[in-house]
Design a protein around this motif. Sequence first.
Motif, PDB file in Angstrom:
ATOM      1  N   PRO A 113       0.839  -1.199   0.000  1.00 12.50           N
ATOM      2  CA  PRO A 113       0.000   0.000   0.000  1.00 12.50           C
ATOM      3  C   PRO A 113       0.877   1.253   0.000  1.00 12.50           C
ATOM      4  CG  PRO A 113       0.030  -1.015   2.180  1.00 12.50           C
ATOM      5  CD  PRO A 113       0.786  -1.928   1.259  1.00 12.50           C
ATOM      6  N   VAL A 114       0.296   2.353  -0.412  1.00  6.16           N
ATOM      7  CA  VAL A 114       1.016   3.628  -0.429  1.00  6.16           C
ATOM      8  C   VAL A 114       0.278   4.575   0.522  1.00  6.16           C
ATOM      9  CG1 VAL A 114       1.844   5.534  -1.863  1.00  6.16           C
ATOM     10  CG2 VAL A 114       1.700   3.223  -2.813  1.00  6.16           C
ATOM     11  N   PRO A 115       0.661   4.530   1.802  1.00  2.00           N
ATOM     12  CA  PRO A 115      -0.039   5.377   2.762  1.00  2.00           C
ATOM     13  C   PRO A 115       0.441   6.829   2.691  1.00  2.00           C
ATOM     14  CG  PRO A 115       1.663   4.146   3.884  1.00  2.00           C
ATOM     15  CD  PRO A 115       1.664   3.691   2.441  1.00  2.00           C
ATOM     16  N   THR A 116      -0.472   7.714   3.006  1.00  6.42           N
ATOM     17  CA  THR A 116      -0.153   9.139   3.096  1.00  6.42           C
ATOM     18  C   THR A 116      -0.935   9.702   4.276  1.00  6.42           C
ATOM     19  OG1 THR A 116      -1.961   9.771   1.632  1.00  6.42           O
ATOM     20  CG2 THR A 116       0.175   9.407   0.599  1.00  6.42           C
ATOM     21  N   PHE A 117      -0.501  10.832   4.750  1.00  5.54           N
ATOM     22  CA  PHE A 117      -1.348  11.521   5.715  1.00  5.54           C
ATOM     23  C   PHE A 117      -1.310  13.001   5.443  1.00  5.54           C
ATOM     24  CE2 PHE A 117       2.581  11.021   8.195  1.00  5.54           C
ATOM     25  CZ  PHE A 117       2.758  12.224   8.839  1.00  5.54           C
ATOM     26  N   GLY A 118      -2.404  13.666   5.935  1.00 10.13           N
ATOM     27  CA  GLY A 118      -2.594  15.082   5.668  1.00 10.13           C
ATOM     28  C   GLY A 118      -1.383  15.918   6.038  1.00 10.13           C
ATOM     29  N   VAL A 119      -1.210  16.970   5.310  1.00  7.10           N
ATOM     30  CA  VAL A 119      -0.067  17.867   5.493  1.00  7.10           C
ATOM     31  C   VAL A 119      -0.227  18.644   6.789  1.00  7.10           C
ATOM     32  CG1 VAL A 119       1.187  19.814   4.509  1.00  7.10           C
ATOM     33  CG2 VAL A 119       0.240  18.056   3.013  1.00  7.10           C
ATOM     34  N   LEU A 120       0.837  18.640   7.573  1.00 10.70           N
ATOM     35  CA  LEU A 120       0.863  19.465   8.778  1.00 10.70           C
ATOM     36  C   LEU A 120       1.502  20.794   8.413  1.00 10.70           C
ATOM     37  CD1 LEU A 120       2.116  16.819  11.366  1.00 10.70           C
ATOM     38  CD2 LEU A 120      -0.172  17.758  11.178  1.00 10.70           C
ATOM     39  N   PRO A 121       1.218  21.807   9.189  1.00 10.50           N
ATOM     40  CA  PRO A 121       1.890  23.082   8.918  1.00 10.50           C
ATOM     41  C   PRO A 121       3.399  22.911   9.029  1.00 10.50           C
ATOM     42  CG  PRO A 121       0.350  23.256  10.783  1.00 10.50           C
ATOM     43  CD  PRO A 121       0.346  21.836  10.326  1.00 10.50           C
ATOM     44  N   TYR A 168       0.463   1.618   7.610  1.00 10.37           N
ATOM     45  CA  TYR A 168      -0.816   1.010   7.238  1.00 10.37           C
ATOM     46  C   TYR A 168      -0.588  -0.447   6.859  1.00 10.37           C
ATOM     47  CZ  TYR A 168      -5.066  -0.090   4.697  1.00 10.37           C
ATOM     48  OH  TYR A 168      -6.214  -0.697   4.274  1.00 10.37           O
ATOM     49  N   LEU A 169      -1.408  -1.328   7.395  1.00 12.68           N
ATOM     50  CA  LEU A 169      -1.372  -2.748   7.084  1.00 12.68           C
ATOM     51  C   LEU A 169      -2.652  -3.077   6.328  1.00 12.68           C
ATOM     52  CD1 LEU A 169       0.155  -5.452   7.620  1.00 12.68           C
ATOM     53  CD2 LEU A 169      -1.294  -5.715   9.627  1.00 12.68           C
ATOM     54  N   ASP A 170      -2.524  -3.512   5.045  1.00 15.31           N
ATOM     55  CA  ASP A 170      -3.722  -3.787   4.248  1.00 15.31           C
ATOM     56  C   ASP A 170      -4.314  -5.166   4.599  1.00 15.31           C
ATOM     57  OD1 ASP A 170      -2.454  -5.781   2.729  1.00 15.31           O
ATOM     58  OD2 ASP A 170      -2.233  -4.531   0.954  1.00 15.31           O
ATOM     59  N   PRO A 171      -5.496  -5.474   4.076  1.00 13.42           N
ATOM     60  CA  PRO A 171      -6.143  -6.756   4.414  1.00 13.42           C
ATOM     61  C   PRO A 171      -5.339  -7.991   4.008  1.00 13.42           C
ATOM     62  CG  PRO A 171      -7.712  -5.251   3.376  1.00 13.42           C
ATOM     63  CD  PRO A 171      -6.354  -4.621   3.266  1.00 13.42           C
ATOM     64  N   PHE A 172      -4.361  -7.847   3.115  1.00 15.40           N
ATOM     65  CA  PHE A 172      -3.538  -8.977   2.678  1.00 15.40           C
ATOM     66  C   PHE A 172      -2.269  -9.125   3.521  1.00 15.40           C
ATOM     67  CE2 PHE A 172      -5.795  -7.364  -1.065  1.00 15.40           C
ATOM     68  CZ  PHE A 172      -6.586  -8.480  -1.331  1.00 15.40           C
ATOM     69  N   GLY A 173      -2.100  -8.221   4.499  1.00 17.83           N
ATOM     70  CA  GLY A 173      -0.924  -8.277   5.347  1.00 17.83           C
ATOM     71  C   GLY A 173       0.252  -7.480   4.817  1.00 17.83           C
ATOM     72  N   CYS A 174       0.047  -6.708   3.745  1.00 21.55           N
ATOM     73  CA  CYS A 174       1.127  -5.883   3.212  1.00 21.55           C
ATOM     74  C   CYS A 174       1.190  -4.585   4.000  1.00 21.55           C
ATOM     75  CB  CYS A 174       0.893  -5.573   1.740  1.00 21.55           C
ATOM     76  SG  CYS A 174       0.943  -7.030   0.681  1.00 21.55           S
TER      77      CYS A 174
END
Length: 175
Positions: A113-121, A168-174
């Motif tokens: 998976p390619v996780p991202t999170f919102g930009v912090l200041p 992030y851990l996807d449903p396939f364990g990746c």
Amino acid sequence: QFDPVQAGAGVHGVQYTYQDANNCMASDSQTVTVHALTPASFTSGPDSICQNGTPATLVASPIGGIFSGPGISGSTFDPSGVPIGANVLEYIYTDGNSCVSRDTLIPEVLAPPVPTFGVLPGGVCIDQSPVSLTGLPAGGTFSGPGVTGIQFDPAQAGLGVQVINYIYLDPFGCQ
């Protein structure tokens, strides 16, 4: 033609008889030993594996054969650098009679998976209220100084540059 598959394992007599135009006959015979095939099989290997996952140890029977395919080194399958999707791995065993048997395993290499999170200041003041963190895909875990659950508290983190991770851990364990 002699078909060893049709004849089956064991000792077989083969005879050749020739009759010429004058009705003279002659023959010759030989025995042929058809050796039983020692079946090769994978006894352990992944059905699916993440491309960024831990290399898997392959186990096959009987021991002494050779593994081949993308990502193979000895008896280890390393999915890094292997194409996403189904990949054919083969185990080849040659017995003492030079009979060769094979088995295949077709593990699916899954994209991480390619996780991202919102930009912090770019900077926050140490006395600022905690900031909510949002990760995509949802369901991952934040970690780092000043992080509790989905909140970043600058006062708890302290002064300086802080690194926040989102895993992030996807449903396939990746991961």
